[in-house]
Design a protein around this motif. Structure first.
Motif, PDB file in Angstrom:
ATOM      1  N   LYS A  63       5.276   0.504  -6.559  1.00  0.00           N
ATOM      2  CA  LYS A  63       3.926   0.138  -6.117  1.00  0.00           C
ATOM      3  C   LYS A  63       3.730   0.488  -4.641  1.00  0.00           C
ATOM      4  O   LYS A  63       4.491   0.026  -3.779  1.00  0.00           O
ATOM      5  N   THR A  64       2.690   1.274  -4.377  1.00  0.00           N
ATOM      6  CA  THR A  64       2.469   1.819  -3.032  1.00  0.00           C
ATOM      7  C   THR A  64       1.017   1.648  -2.606  1.00  0.00           C
ATOM      8  O   THR A  64       0.105   1.824  -3.416  1.00  0.00           O
ATOM      9  N   ILE A  65       0.829   1.311  -1.331  1.00  0.00           N
ATOM     10  CA  ILE A  65      -0.512   1.253  -0.766  1.00  0.00           C
ATOM     11  C   ILE A  65      -0.644   2.322   0.314  1.00  0.00           C
ATOM     12  O   ILE A  65       0.349   2.730   0.920  1.00  0.00           O
ATOM     13  N   LEU A  66      -1.861   2.760   0.526  1.00  0.00           N
ATOM     14  CA  LEU A  66      -2.149   3.768   1.543  1.00  0.00           C
ATOM     15  C   LEU A  66      -3.119   3.179   2.557  1.00  0.00           C
ATOM     16  O   LEU A  66      -4.154   2.627   2.177  1.00  0.00           O
ATOM     17  N   ILE A  67      -2.763   3.269   3.838  1.00  0.00           N
ATOM     18  CA  ILE A  67      -3.614   2.756   4.904  1.00  0.00           C
ATOM     19  C   ILE A  67      -4.203   3.945   5.660  1.00  0.00           C
ATOM     20  O   ILE A  67      -3.479   4.743   6.250  1.00  0.00           O
ATOM     21  N   GLY A  68      -5.525   4.061   5.619  1.00  0.00           N
ATOM     22  CA  GLY A  68      -6.201   5.163   6.288  1.00  0.00           C
ATOM     23  C   GLY A  68      -6.757   6.144   5.281  1.00  0.00           C
ATOM     24  O   GLY A  68      -6.022   6.953   4.718  1.00  0.00           O
ATOM     25  N   ALA A  69      -8.063   6.083   5.023  1.00  0.00           N
ATOM     26  CA  ALA A  69      -8.688   6.922   3.998  1.00  0.00           C
ATOM     27  C   ALA A  69      -9.527   8.031   4.613  1.00  0.00           C
ATOM     28  O   ALA A  69     -10.531   8.455   4.040  1.00  0.00           O
ATOM     29  N   GLY A  70      -9.115   8.496   5.805  1.00  0.00           N
ATOM     30  CA  GLY A  70      -9.782   9.644   6.417  1.00  0.00           C
ATOM     31  C   GLY A  70      -9.339  10.930   5.743  1.00  0.00           C
ATOM     32  O   GLY A  70      -8.836  10.913   4.617  1.00  0.00           O
TER      33      GLY A  70
ATOM     34  N   GLU B 175      -4.135  -8.251   3.257  1.00  0.00           N
ATOM     35  CA  GLU B 175      -3.148  -9.312   3.100  1.00  0.00           C
ATOM     36  C   GLU B 175      -3.221  -9.950   1.715  1.00  0.00           C
ATOM     37  O   GLU B 175      -2.193 -10.113   1.042  1.00  0.00           O
ATOM     38  N   ASN B 176      -4.421 -10.302   1.279  1.00  0.00           N
ATOM     39  CA  ASN B 176      -4.567 -10.920  -0.039  1.00  0.00           C
ATOM     40  C   ASN B 176      -4.143  -9.967  -1.155  1.00  0.00           C
ATOM     41  O   ASN B 176      -3.542 -10.384  -2.151  1.00  0.00           O
ATOM     42  N   PHE B 177      -4.458  -8.689  -0.988  1.00  0.00           N
ATOM     43  CA  PHE B 177      -4.074  -7.690  -1.995  1.00  0.00           C
ATOM     44  C   PHE B 177      -2.555  -7.630  -2.126  1.00  0.00           C
ATOM     45  O   PHE B 177      -2.014  -7.581  -3.236  1.00  0.00           O
ATOM     46  N   CYS B 178      -1.862  -7.614  -0.994  1.00  0.00           N
ATOM     47  CA  CYS B 178      -0.402  -7.542  -1.014  1.00  0.00           C
ATOM     48  C   CYS B 178       0.209  -8.791  -1.640  1.00  0.00           C
ATOM     49  O   CYS B 178       1.187  -8.717  -2.392  1.00  0.00           O
ATOM     50  N   ILE B 179      -0.376  -9.942  -1.358  1.00  0.00           N
ATOM     51  CA  ILE B 179       0.115 -11.190  -1.946  1.00  0.00           C
ATOM     52  C   ILE B 179      -0.046 -11.161  -3.466  1.00  0.00           C
ATOM     53  O   ILE B 179       0.848 -11.551  -4.220  1.00  0.00           O
ATOM     54  N   ASP B 180      -1.188 -10.642  -3.936  1.00  0.00           N
ATOM     55  CA  ASP B 180      -1.479 -10.628  -5.370  1.00  0.00           C
ATOM     56  C   ASP B 180      -0.724  -9.526  -6.117  1.00  0.00           C
ATOM     57  O   ASP B 180      -0.308  -9.720  -7.263  1.00  0.00           O
ATOM     58  N   ASN B 181      -0.554  -8.359  -5.484  1.00  0.00           N
ATOM     59  CA  ASN B 181      -0.019  -7.190  -6.190  1.00  0.00           C
ATOM     60  C   ASN B 181       1.412  -6.813  -5.812  1.00  0.00           C
ATOM     61  O   ASN B 181       2.044  -6.020  -6.498  1.00  0.00           O
ATOM     62  N   GLN B 182       1.892  -7.332  -4.694  1.00  0.00           N
ATOM     63  CA  GLN B 182       3.273  -7.142  -4.260  1.00  0.00           C
ATOM     64  C   GLN B 182       3.732  -5.680  -4.197  1.00  0.00           C
ATOM     65  O   GLN B 182       4.745  -5.307  -4.795  1.00  0.00           O
ATOM     66  N   PRO B 183       3.009  -4.836  -3.465  1.00  0.00           N
ATOM     67  CA  PRO B 183       3.497  -3.466  -3.259  1.00  0.00           C
ATOM     68  C   PRO B 183       4.748  -3.497  -2.385  1.00  0.00           C
ATOM     69  O   PRO B 183       4.943  -4.429  -1.606  1.00  0.00           O
ATOM     70  N   VAL B 184       5.592  -2.470  -2.510  1.00  0.00           N
ATOM     71  CA  VAL B 184       6.822  -2.436  -1.715  1.00  0.00           C
ATOM     72  C   VAL B 184       6.889  -1.231  -0.783  1.00  0.00           C
ATOM     73  O   VAL B 184       7.804  -1.123   0.025  1.00  0.00           O
ATOM     74  N   CYS B 185       5.915  -0.324  -0.896  1.00  0.00           N
ATOM     75  CA  CYS B 185       5.887   0.846  -0.012  1.00  0.00           C
ATOM     76  C   CYS B 185       4.485   1.026   0.554  1.00  0.00           C
ATOM     77  O   CYS B 185       3.494   0.733  -0.117  1.00  0.00           O
ATOM     78  N   ALA B 186       4.403   1.487   1.802  1.00  0.00           N
ATOM     79  CA  ALA B 186       3.110   1.755   2.433  1.00  0.00           C
ATOM     80  C   ALA B 186       3.104   3.157   3.025  1.00  0.00           C
ATOM     81  O   ALA B 186       4.080   3.578   3.652  1.00  0.00           O
ATOM     82  N   VAL B 187       2.014   3.867   2.800  1.00  0.00           N
ATOM     83  CA  VAL B 187       1.796   5.182   3.405  1.00  0.00           C
ATOM     84  C   VAL B 187       0.828   4.979   4.564  1.00  0.00           C
ATOM     85  O   VAL B 187      -0.268   4.434   4.378  1.00  0.00           O
ATOM     86  N   ILE B 188       1.241   5.398   5.751  1.00  0.00           N
ATOM     87  CA  ILE B 188       0.437   5.147   6.954  1.00  0.00           C
ATOM     88  C   ILE B 188      -0.216   6.432   7.421  1.00  0.00           C
ATOM     89  O   ILE B 188       0.460   7.375   7.846  1.00  0.00           O
ATOM     90  N   CYS B 189      -1.541   6.485   7.354  1.00  0.00           N
ATOM     91  CA  CYS B 189      -2.304   7.671   7.756  1.00  0.00           C
ATOM     92  C   CYS B 189      -3.356   7.313   8.798  1.00  0.00           C
ATOM     93  O   CYS B 189      -4.512   7.741   8.714  1.00  0.00           O
ATOM     94  N   ILE B 190      -2.971   6.492   9.766  1.00  0.00           N
ATOM     95  CA  ILE B 190      -3.892   6.077  10.827  1.00  0.00           C
ATOM     96  C   ILE B 190      -3.254   6.345  12.186  1.00  0.00           C
ATOM     97  O   ILE B 190      -2.038   6.537  12.274  1.00  0.00           O
TER      98      ILE B 190
END
Length: 219
Positions: free
Chosen positions: A84-91, A137-152
Protein backbone atom coordinates in the motif's frame (compact mmCIF):
# COMPACT_ATOMS: atom_id res chain seq x y z
CA UNK A 1 18.37 -16.54 2.32
CA UNK A 2 21.35 -17.85 4.27
CA UNK A 3 24.16 -15.88 2.67
CA UNK A 4 24.63 -12.15 2.74
CA UNK A 5 23.65 -10.40 -0.49
CA UNK A 6 25.23 -7.09 -1.43
CA UNK A 7 23.12 -4.08 -2.37
CA UNK A 8 24.87 -4.01 -5.76
CA UNK A 9 23.45 -7.45 -6.56
CA UNK A 10 19.98 -6.36 -5.46
CA UNK A 11 20.21 -3.25 -7.63
CA UNK A 12 21.04 -5.39 -10.68
CA UNK A 13 17.96 -7.59 -10.27
CA UNK A 14 15.48 -5.08 -11.80
CA UNK A 15 17.77 -4.80 -14.83
CA UNK A 16 17.82 -8.59 -15.24
CA UNK A 17 14.04 -8.57 -14.89
CA UNK A 18 13.67 -5.88 -17.57
CA UNK A 19 15.98 -7.66 -20.03
CA UNK A 20 14.29 -11.01 -19.47
CA UNK A 21 10.88 -9.45 -20.01
CA UNK A 22 12.07 -8.17 -23.39
CA UNK A 23 13.48 -11.58 -24.31
CA UNK A 24 10.26 -13.31 -23.23
CA UNK A 25 8.11 -10.88 -25.19
CA UNK A 26 10.24 -11.62 -28.27
CA UNK A 27 9.65 -15.33 -27.97
CA UNK A 28 13.10 -16.33 -26.69
CA UNK A 29 12.72 -19.35 -24.41
CA UNK A 30 16.32 -20.28 -23.67
CA UNK A 31 19.51 -18.29 -23.12
CA UNK A 32 23.00 -18.99 -21.80
CA UNK A 33 24.78 -16.83 -19.22
CA UNK A 34 27.26 -15.90 -21.97
CA UNK A 35 24.50 -14.70 -24.32
CA UNK A 36 22.74 -12.80 -21.54
CA UNK A 37 26.03 -11.22 -20.50
CA UNK A 38 26.71 -10.02 -24.05
CA UNK A 39 23.27 -8.42 -24.27
CA UNK A 40 23.66 -6.67 -20.90
CA UNK A 41 27.30 -5.65 -21.05
CA UNK A 42 28.24 -7.86 -18.09
CA UNK A 43 30.33 -10.99 -17.73
CA UNK A 44 28.93 -14.50 -17.60
CA UNK A 45 30.67 -15.11 -14.26
CA UNK A 46 29.02 -11.96 -12.83
CA UNK A 47 25.59 -13.19 -13.87
CA UNK A 48 26.19 -16.68 -12.47
CA UNK A 49 27.47 -15.16 -9.22
CA UNK A 50 24.42 -12.90 -8.90
CA UNK A 51 21.96 -15.74 -9.54
CA UNK A 52 23.82 -18.08 -7.20
CA UNK A 53 23.10 -15.63 -4.38
CA UNK A 54 19.50 -16.82 -4.68
CA UNK A 55 20.22 -20.51 -5.23
CA UNK A 56 21.08 -20.50 -8.95
CA UNK A 57 18.54 -20.98 -11.74
CA UNK A 58 20.36 -22.46 -14.73
CA UNK A 59 20.98 -26.02 -15.90
CA UNK A 60 24.41 -27.26 -16.96
CA UNK A 61 24.52 -27.49 -20.75
CA UNK A 62 21.12 -25.84 -21.18
CA UNK A 63 21.41 -22.33 -19.75
CA UNK A 64 18.37 -20.50 -18.45
CA UNK A 65 14.71 -20.92 -19.24
CA UNK A 66 13.74 -17.30 -19.93
CA UNK A 67 10.05 -17.31 -18.85
CA UNK A 68 10.91 -19.33 -15.74
CA UNK A 69 13.84 -17.11 -14.78
CA UNK A 70 11.73 -13.99 -15.39
CA UNK A 71 9.04 -15.33 -13.03
CA UNK A 72 11.55 -16.31 -10.34
CA UNK A 73 13.30 -12.93 -10.34
CA UNK A 74 9.89 -11.26 -10.24
CA UNK A 75 9.11 -13.26 -7.09
CA UNK A 76 12.44 -12.24 -5.52
CA UNK A 77 11.62 -8.60 -6.28
CA UNK A 78 8.08 -9.11 -4.90
CA UNK A 79 6.53 -7.44 -7.96
CA UNK A 80 3.11 -8.84 -6.97
CA UNK A 81 3.32 -7.71 -3.33
CA UNK A 82 0.93 -4.79 -3.77
CA UNK A 83 2.44 -2.78 -0.93
CA UNK A 84 0.00 0.00 0.00
CA UNK A 85 1.49 3.28 -1.21
CA UNK A 86 0.50 6.94 -1.09
CA UNK A 87 1.76 9.73 -3.32
CA UNK A 88 2.28 13.26 -2.01
CA UNK A 89 2.29 15.95 -4.69
CA UNK A 90 -0.03 15.75 -7.71
CA UNK A 91 1.76 18.28 -9.91
CA UNK A 92 3.38 17.39 -13.23
CA UNK A 93 5.95 15.06 -11.67
CA UNK A 94 3.44 13.36 -9.40
CA UNK A 95 1.01 12.81 -12.26
CA UNK A 96 3.77 11.34 -14.42
CA UNK A 97 4.88 8.98 -11.65
CA UNK A 98 1.32 7.85 -10.97
CA UNK A 99 0.44 7.45 -14.64
CA UNK A 100 3.59 5.72 -15.86
CA UNK A 101 5.02 3.83 -12.89
CA UNK A 102 1.93 2.50 -11.17
CA UNK A 103 0.28 1.18 -14.33
CA UNK A 104 2.43 -1.98 -14.19
CA UNK A 105 3.65 -4.43 -11.57
CA UNK A 106 6.26 -2.81 -9.39
CA UNK A 107 5.58 -4.36 -5.99
CA UNK A 108 3.51 -1.37 -4.91
CA UNK A 109 -0.16 -0.47 -5.11
CA UNK A 110 -1.10 3.19 -5.20
CA UNK A 111 -4.03 3.72 -2.82
CA UNK A 112 -4.04 7.48 -2.25
CA UNK A 113 -2.86 10.74 -3.81
CA UNK A 114 -2.54 14.01 -1.88
CA UNK A 115 -1.77 17.64 -2.64
CA UNK A 116 -2.14 20.88 -0.68
CA UNK A 117 -3.33 22.78 -3.78
CA UNK A 118 -7.11 23.26 -3.47
CA UNK A 119 -7.43 23.54 -7.26
CA UNK A 120 -6.11 20.00 -7.74
CA UNK A 121 -8.24 18.37 -5.02
CA UNK A 122 -10.96 16.19 -6.48
CA UNK A 123 -9.19 15.53 -9.77
CA UNK A 124 -8.80 11.89 -10.78
CA UNK A 125 -5.40 10.36 -11.56
CA UNK A 126 -5.30 6.68 -12.53
CA UNK A 127 -8.75 6.23 -11.08
CA UNK A 128 -7.75 7.72 -7.71
CA UNK A 129 -9.16 11.05 -6.48
CA UNK A 130 -6.63 13.63 -5.33
CA UNK A 131 -7.29 14.50 -1.71
CA UNK A 132 -6.16 17.60 0.13
CA UNK A 133 -3.26 16.97 2.51
CA UNK A 134 -5.58 17.93 5.39
CA UNK A 135 -7.06 14.42 5.01
CA UNK A 136 -3.69 12.67 4.95
CA UNK A 137 -3.52 11.73 8.63
CA UNK A 138 -7.01 10.23 8.80
CA UNK A 139 -6.45 8.37 5.53
CA UNK A 140 -3.26 6.79 6.86
CA UNK A 141 -4.98 5.78 10.10
CA UNK A 142 -7.84 4.15 8.18
CA UNK A 143 -5.86 2.55 5.33
CA UNK A 144 -2.43 1.94 6.87
CA UNK A 145 -0.14 2.52 3.87
CA UNK A 146 3.50 1.58 4.43
CA UNK A 147 5.22 3.44 1.59
CA UNK A 148 5.09 7.09 0.48
CA UNK A 149 6.18 8.63 -2.81
CA UNK A 150 7.29 12.23 -2.31
CA UNK A 151 6.91 14.56 -5.30
CA UNK A 152 6.93 17.96 -3.59
CA UNK A 153 9.60 20.61 -2.86
CA UNK A 154 11.68 20.28 0.30
CA UNK A 155 10.10 23.24 2.16
CA UNK A 156 7.47 21.32 4.12
CA UNK A 157 9.23 17.99 4.28
CA UNK A 158 10.40 17.91 7.91
CA UNK A 159 6.91 18.20 9.37
CA UNK A 160 5.45 15.92 6.70
CA UNK A 161 7.95 13.09 7.13
CA UNK A 162 7.71 13.31 10.92
CA UNK A 163 3.97 12.78 10.63
CA UNK A 164 4.23 10.00 8.03
CA UNK A 165 6.77 8.06 10.09
CA UNK A 166 4.56 8.44 13.15
CA UNK A 167 1.65 7.06 11.11
CA UNK A 168 3.53 3.91 10.09
CA UNK A 169 5.21 4.76 6.79
CA UNK A 170 8.31 2.53 6.61
CA UNK A 171 9.72 3.37 3.20
CA UNK A 172 9.97 6.42 0.95
CA UNK A 173 10.53 6.92 -2.77
CA UNK A 174 11.89 10.43 -2.47
CA UNK A 175 11.96 12.86 -5.41
CA UNK A 176 12.61 15.87 -3.16
CA UNK A 177 15.99 17.20 -2.02
CA UNK A 178 15.14 16.68 1.65
CA UNK A 179 17.38 14.11 3.36
CA UNK A 180 14.76 11.79 4.86
CA UNK A 181 17.35 9.19 5.88
CA UNK A 182 19.21 11.74 7.98
CA UNK A 183 16.04 12.83 9.78
CA UNK A 184 14.67 9.28 10.09
CA UNK A 185 17.42 6.63 9.93
CA UNK A 186 14.90 3.96 10.92
CA UNK A 187 13.08 4.04 7.54
CA UNK A 188 14.06 2.87 4.06
CA UNK A 189 14.65 5.61 1.50
CA UNK A 190 15.28 5.42 -2.24
CA UNK A 191 16.26 8.89 -3.46
CA UNK A 192 15.66 10.01 -7.04
CA UNK A 193 17.49 13.27 -7.70
CA UNK A 194 16.79 14.11 -11.34
CA UNK A 195 18.98 17.24 -11.41
CA UNK A 196 21.91 15.33 -9.87
CA UNK A 197 21.63 12.76 -12.65
CA UNK A 198 21.43 15.48 -15.28
CA UNK A 199 24.47 17.33 -13.89
CA UNK A 200 26.45 14.08 -13.86
CA UNK A 201 25.55 13.59 -17.51
CA UNK A 202 26.55 17.21 -18.20
CA UNK A 203 30.00 16.59 -16.71
CA UNK A 204 30.48 13.36 -18.65
CA UNK A 205 29.23 14.90 -21.90
CA UNK A 206 31.70 17.76 -21.54
CA UNK A 207 34.64 15.49 -20.68
CA UNK A 208 37.23 14.48 -23.26
CA UNK A 209 37.73 10.87 -24.33
CA UNK A 210 40.94 10.72 -22.28
CA UNK A 211 39.17 12.04 -19.18
CA UNK A 212 36.36 9.49 -19.59
CA UNK A 213 38.91 6.67 -19.87
CA UNK A 214 40.50 7.79 -16.61
CA UNK A 215 37.11 7.82 -14.89
CA UNK A 216 36.29 4.37 -16.20
CA UNK A 217 39.64 2.86 -15.20
CA UNK A 218 39.31 4.26 -11.68
CA UNK A 219 36.04 2.41 -10.99
Amino acid sequence: MAQEISISVIKRLPRYYRFLENLKDNGIVRISSKELAERMGLTASQIRHDFNCFGGFGQQGYGYNVPELYTKIGKILCVDAGVKTILIGAGNLGKAVASKIFTRQSGFKLVGIFDKNEAISGKIIQGIPVRHTNYLENFCIDNQPVCAVICIPSNDMKELTDMLCRLGIRSFWNFSNFDIAMAHPEVLVENVHLTDSLMTLSFLTSSSKEELEKISSAE
